[in-house]
Design a protein around this motif. Sequence first.
Motif, PDB file in Angstrom:
ATOM      1  N   ALA A  19      -0.982  -1.766  12.704  1.00  0.00           N
ATOM      2  CA  ALA A  19      -1.232  -0.561  11.972  1.00  0.00           C
ATOM      3  C   ALA A  19       0.346   0.110  11.788  1.00  0.00           C
ATOM      4  N   GLY A  20       0.296   1.172  11.259  1.00  0.00           N
ATOM      5  CA  GLY A  20       1.720   1.730  10.726  1.00  0.00           C
ATOM      6  C   GLY A  20       1.965   1.002   9.493  1.00  0.00           C
ATOM      7  N   ALA A  21       3.285   0.663   9.185  1.00  0.00           N
ATOM      8  CA  ALA A  21       3.792   0.228   8.104  1.00  0.00           C
ATOM      9  C   ALA A  21       3.113  -1.474   7.886  1.00  0.00           C
ATOM     10  N   VAL A  22       1.944  -1.475   7.452  1.00  0.00           N
ATOM     11  CA  VAL A  22       1.248  -2.841   7.232  1.00  0.00           C
ATOM     12  C   VAL A  22       1.801  -3.855   6.153  1.00  0.00           C
ATOM     13  N   ALA A  23       1.408  -5.034   6.229  1.00  0.00           N
ATOM     14  CA  ALA A  23       1.958  -5.852   5.090  1.00  0.00           C
ATOM     15  C   ALA A  23       1.208  -5.721   3.797  1.00  0.00           C
ATOM     16  N   THR A  24      -0.127  -5.003   3.905  1.00  0.00           N
ATOM     17  CA  THR A  24      -0.537  -5.109   2.480  1.00  0.00           C
ATOM     18  C   THR A  24      -0.135  -3.871   1.857  1.00  0.00           C
ATOM     19  N   PRO A  25       0.454  -4.252   0.240  1.00  0.00           N
ATOM     20  CA  PRO A  25       1.084  -3.354  -0.537  1.00  0.00           C
ATOM     21  C   PRO A  25       0.127  -2.249  -1.177  1.00  0.00           C
ATOM     22  N   ARG A  26       0.951  -1.418  -1.388  1.00  0.00           N
ATOM     23  CA  ARG A  26      -0.013  -0.294  -2.091  1.00  0.00           C
ATOM     24  C   ARG A  26      -0.814  -0.703  -3.416  1.00  0.00           C
ATOM     25  N   GLU A  27      -0.192  -1.604  -4.162  1.00  0.00           N
ATOM     26  CA  GLU A  27      -0.969  -1.679  -5.332  1.00  0.00           C
ATOM     27  C   GLU A  27      -2.130  -2.602  -5.121  1.00  0.00           C
ATOM     28  N   ASN A  28      -2.220  -3.471  -4.170  1.00  0.00           N
ATOM     29  CA  ASN A  28      -3.327  -4.147  -3.795  1.00  0.00           C
ATOM     30  C   ASN A  28      -4.415  -3.461  -3.110  1.00  0.00           C
ATOM     31  N   ASN A  29      -4.160  -2.183  -2.269  1.00  0.00           N
ATOM     32  CA  ASN A  29      -5.072  -1.246  -1.962  1.00  0.00           C
ATOM     33  C   ASN A  29      -5.729  -0.600  -3.016  1.00  0.00           C
ATOM     34  N   LEU A  30      -5.052  -0.040  -4.033  1.00  0.00           N
ATOM     35  CA  LEU A  30      -5.428   0.694  -5.322  1.00  0.00           C
ATOM     36  C   LEU A  30      -6.216  -0.154  -6.185  1.00  0.00           C
ATOM     37  N   ALA A  77       2.899   1.778  -5.784  1.00  0.00           N
ATOM     38  CA  ALA A  77       3.108   0.573  -5.570  1.00  0.00           C
ATOM     39  C   ALA A  77       4.123   0.632  -4.331  1.00  0.00           C
ATOM     40  N   GLY A  78       4.384  -0.442  -3.567  1.00  0.00           N
ATOM     41  CA  GLY A  78       5.300  -0.532  -2.421  1.00  0.00           C
ATOM     42  C   GLY A  78       4.666  -0.302  -1.006  1.00  0.00           C
ATOM     43  N   GLN A  79       5.219   0.219  -0.191  1.00  0.00           N
ATOM     44  CA  GLN A  79       4.716   0.506   1.097  1.00  0.00           C
ATOM     45  C   GLN A  79       3.535   1.347   1.374  1.00  0.00           C
ATOM     46  N   ASP A  80       2.569   0.850   2.134  1.00  0.00           N
ATOM     47  CA  ASP A  80       1.194   1.815   2.423  1.00  0.00           C
ATOM     48  C   ASP A  80       1.087   1.470   3.885  1.00  0.00           C
ATOM     49  N   HIS A  81       0.289   2.353   4.482  1.00  0.00           N
ATOM     50  CA  HIS A  81       0.257   2.509   6.035  1.00  0.00           C
ATOM     51  C   HIS A  81      -1.212   2.630   6.381  1.00  0.00           C
TER      52      HIS A  81
END
Length: 267
Positions: A19-30, A77-81
């Motif tokens: 958890a926290g600053a995870v490896a899955t990028p923001r663009e993949n989440n969206l 894009a970039g870091q997500d949490h």
Amino acid sequence: MPIPTRSALIDHLVRTRIAGAVATPRENNLDHYRKLANGDRRYWFGLELGDRWTDEQDVLAVMAERCGVSDDLNHRAGQDHIDPELTADALDRMANVLRKAAEGRQRVLFATGHPGALLETHRTTAAAMRAAGCEIVRIPGGLTADEGCVVQFADVAVYEGGATLWHTHSPHPMTAILDGLLRAGRPLPDLVVADHGWAGCAAQRGIDAVGYADSNDPALFLAEAEGTLQVAVPMDDHVVDPRFYEPVTAYLLAAAGLPLDGLPAED
């Protein structure tokens, strides 16, 4: 293995990026939120979402609330949490479900679409539930789905093909198990502990289910929000070392009041 306190667990989650600053990028989440909202069944995990989640922003709002991703629509894009406090909260809720299942000596089925990361977590939990008096459901033999086999390894149902355990989001392996139990005249599980489509399919079939879910897997969080799934635990479901999940499992079992004998010894 020492049982982590909540604060120690949260520190561990952040340090290992569960958890926290995870490896899955923001663009993949969206991208996954958008595909679910657009009706791509590969992202529904066996759930029937109808036309209730056709707005990507509504999906994002649930993910921000239950997983802790950014709710900023301009963050593309970039870091997500993942919020580690939400992870700990969900583990506590899952522990309550496991405790009630143990008290009721329920039939419990474990399954994973992430055998490279979560197999040991599920196996250890299954051993603790058996020690507490639960029946761990034994799946029928000869089951197939998605051009592969559905087998049980260390008390955990997995998808296998070509002598390899495979990562899968598909609900079809769980469908094969539940239909196989019915054909054999055997009762369905009282509880399913799983992830991905294994958990979604069971919940959609009306079985009590809890599951682990990553920040790019919105379906289980939507199902929890609607009351179809009992608990979705937000966490990165495949970090670099599967042993990083051991303190998570220890915290879960201790919170559920389950036997801890199956936990690995501390290094």
